[in-house]
Design an enzyme around this catalytic site. Structure first.
Site, PDB file in Angstrom:
ATOM      1  N   LYS A   1       0.855  -1.201   0.000  1.00  0.00           N
ATOM      2  CA  LYS A   1       0.000   0.000   0.000  1.00  0.00           C
ATOM      3  C   LYS A   1       0.883   1.241   0.000  1.00  0.00           C
ATOM      4  CE  LYS A   1      -3.892   1.833   2.795  1.00  0.00           C
ATOM      5  NZ  LYS A   1      -4.690   1.582   4.027  1.00  0.00           N
TER       6      LYS A   1
ATOM      7  N   SER B   1      -9.613   1.683   3.137  1.00  0.00           N
ATOM      8  CA  SER B   1      -8.769   2.443   2.248  1.00  0.00           C
ATOM      9  C   SER B   1      -7.774   1.601   1.452  1.00  0.00           C
ATOM     10  CB  SER B   1      -8.012   3.510   3.034  1.00  0.00           C
ATOM     11  OG  SER B   1      -7.154   2.904   3.968  1.00  0.00           O
TER      12      SER B   1
ATOM     13  N   SER C   1      -9.603  -0.711   7.348  1.00  0.00           N
ATOM     14  CA  SER C   1      -9.077  -0.545   5.984  1.00  0.00           C
ATOM     15  C   SER C   1      -8.388  -1.750   5.368  1.00  0.00           C
ATOM     16  CB  SER C   1      -8.113   0.629   5.938  1.00  0.00           C
ATOM     17  OG  SER C   1      -8.846   1.810   5.789  1.00  0.00           O
TER      18      SER C   1
HETATM   19  N1  GLN Z   1     -12.803   4.005   6.709  1.00  0.00           N
HETATM   20  C1  GLN Z   1     -12.216   4.408   7.964  1.00  0.00           C
HETATM   21  C2  GLN Z   1     -11.838   5.860   7.895  1.00  0.00           C
HETATM   22  O1  GLN Z   1     -12.146   6.471   6.931  1.00  0.00           O
HETATM   23  C3  GLN Z   1     -11.029   3.538   8.269  1.00  0.00           C
HETATM   24  C4  GLN Z   1      -9.838   3.879   7.479  1.00  0.00           C
HETATM   25  C5  GLN Z   1      -8.652   3.019   7.821  1.00  0.00           C
HETATM   26  O2  GLN Z   1      -8.771   1.982   8.447  1.00  0.00           O
HETATM   27  N2  GLN Z   1      -7.488   3.500   7.421  1.00  0.00           N
HETATM   28  O3  GLN Z   1     -11.253   6.390   8.776  1.00  0.00           O
END
Ligand code: GLN
Length: 491
Positions: free
Chosen positions: A79, A154, A178
């Site tokens: 990532k 994400s 994420s």
């Molecule tokens: N979707 C969650 C957020 O927007 C989690 C994101 C993540 O785990 N990096 O914060």
């Protein structure tokens, strides 16, 4: 069979049997990427030269009898919020465009030491803030099962590349879901380790008390392998776990007979789509038929977990992202004063979701509001932790659907941040508690989109979590792949 469709374990075995080379494995993922990237956009950067050199070195080492372990010669994606020496790292943000880090994140260094071939850097929501990979400054990633749908986020690029076979496995990061939510939406396995087991050194921080790096793979066994390679104490991360490292394989192969499995009542009924619920319940039935004792458990404070998360995560992000000021890294816009330079660079460099989080977080931390917002949220966090410890007195693991819905449409939730935030309702509690959790694909809904089953365990009890995960995988036997993962589908 196209080598791109092998599991890591099978590829590793064939490599040692001399049936395939690391250079051929790389060529297979490259071929798959060239057939699918124009549609899916999993990658921000493909490191052709670096990967080719690593694959050749891996073959040469094996020929000399040097075996670096199960990832030796295997193409893995990372990532793009983990720094990679000499390879651009942007976090999908304009503010870091063109930034080439001078060092490797510890997890990346461990991959290299394990002989892995780092194929490229995957797309994400800017600074990992989002649930759909639509908040990338470089354009969205699409879901390999249906390109009109999002891959989740994400870590959407990492999940989609593993699902379609343009990497054998990938690293993601999980702050509120994420890794697990995109894994669920793409029909692959995604695991968030106990906080502190994988070093965060070189993971560009979003919310430091919640962030954790973990594996995304096509099988549970591959997730264990990738997790083992990247985990371990690291003096460069002050929050790295110092105790004895738990053996994630300690309970492998024991089945689920006699295990107590708690279904989280608050996260397995209302608000969950019927297609998700039916695959979830069928999996519970299979576990019960295999001898597990399935009961219902209540975690009352999970109702407040999402709200607490959306104060704690933005608060930490507002502090962490202060370092991107146009002076030290990436984008710099001109200004008559340093202050003007900084505010212009930040205004142009950050996208709307990141700006929203910084503003929310700064507000929640400001004098006069700190106790009412941040302080309250920390109390809720403690309540969530207490709920979990109470539940684990009675059960070995807890289970929920990973995500309340399967993959939603591209553009469907972008105008409504709150409905986007709800995507993480089932995953956020274990980030607040720091406990491990894994998502395993268990079926398709009526629209032929994958459903994820989440297994949660107490901190440092990865072994029992993996034990249940491998049983779920075996009992359900989910083996579907997206049409794009075949040469005909992509052609
Ligand atoms: N979707 C969650 C957020 O927007 C989690 C994101 C993540 O785990 N990096 O914060």
């Amino acid at each position: 069979m196209d080598p791109a469709d092998l599991s890591i374990a099978d590829a590793a075995e064939r490599l040692r049997a001399g049936e395939v080379t690391a250079v051929e494995l790389l060529a297979a993922v490259q071929r798959r990427a060239s057939m699918t990237e124009a549609i899916l956009h999993c990658y921000l950067t493909i490191d052709r030269d670096g990967a080719a050199a690593a694959a050749e070195a891996a073959d040469a080492a094996l020929a000399r009898g040097e075996d670096l372990g199960p990832l030796h010669g295997i193409p893995i994606a990372v990532k793009d919020n983990m720094v990679t020496r000499g390879v651009e790292t942007t976090c999908s943000s304009r503010i870091l465009s063109g930034w080439v880090p001078p060092y490797d994140a510890t997890a990346v260094e461990r991959l290299r030491r394990g002989g892995a071939v780092i194929f490229g850097k995957t797309n994400l929501d800017e600074f990992a803030m989002g649930s759909s990979t639509e908040n990338s400054a470089y354009g969205p990633t699409r879901n390999p099962w249906n390109p009109d749908r999002v891959p989740g986020g994400s870590s959407g690029g990492s999940a989609a590349t593993v699902a379609v076979g343009s990497a054998f496995g990938a690293l993601g990061s999980d702050t509120g879901g994420s890794i697990r939510q995109p894994a669920a939406l793409c029909g692959v396995v995604g695991m968030k380790p106990t906080y502190g087991l994988v070093s965060r050194y070189g993971l560009i921080a979003f919310a430091s008390s919640l962030d954790q790096i973990g594996p995304i793979t096509r099988t549970v066994a591959d997730a264990v392998t990738l997790f083992e390679v990247v985990a371990g104490h690291d003096p460069s991360d002050a929050t790295s776990y110092r105790g004895e490292f738990p053996d994630p394989r300690a309970e492998s192969g024991r089945g689920v007979a006699g295990l107590k499995i708690g279904v989280v009542r608050e996260l397995s009924g209302d608000g969950i789509d019927p297609g998700v619920l039916s695959a979830f319940r069928a999996t519970l039935d299979a576990l019960a038929a295999a001898g597990a004792e399935v009961t219902e458990v209540s975690l009352p404070s999970t109702e407040y977990a999402l709200s607490a998360y959306y104060l704690i995560a933005p608060a930490e992000c507002s502090a962490n992202l202060a370092r991107f000021d146009g002076v030290r890294f990436g984008l710099r816009l001109p200004g008559d004063s340093v202050e003007q330079l900084m505010s212009a660079s930040r205004r142009d460099g950050f996208g709307p979701e990141v700006t929203r989080r910084i503003l929310l977080g700064t507000y929640a931390l400001s004098a006069g509001y700190y106790d009412a917002f941040y302080g309250q949220a920390q109390k809720v966090r403690t309540m969530v932790i207490e709920d979990f410890s109470r539940a684990y007195r009675d059960v070995d693991v807890l289970v929920t659907p990973t995500s309340p819905s399967t993959a939603f449409g591209v553009g469907e939730k972008t105008a409504d941040p709150l409905s986007m935030y709800l995507s993480d309702i089932c995953t956020i509690p274990s980030n607040l508690s720091g406990d491990p959790a894994i998502s395993v694909p268990v079926g398709l809904d009526g629209a032929d989109l994958p459903v994820g089953f989440q297994i949660l365990a107490p901190a440092l009890h990865e072994a029992v979590m993996f034990r249940v995960a491998e049983e779920v995988e075996r009992l359900v036997g989910f083996s579907s792949r997206p049409a794009l993962a075949t040469s005909e589908g992509a052609a």
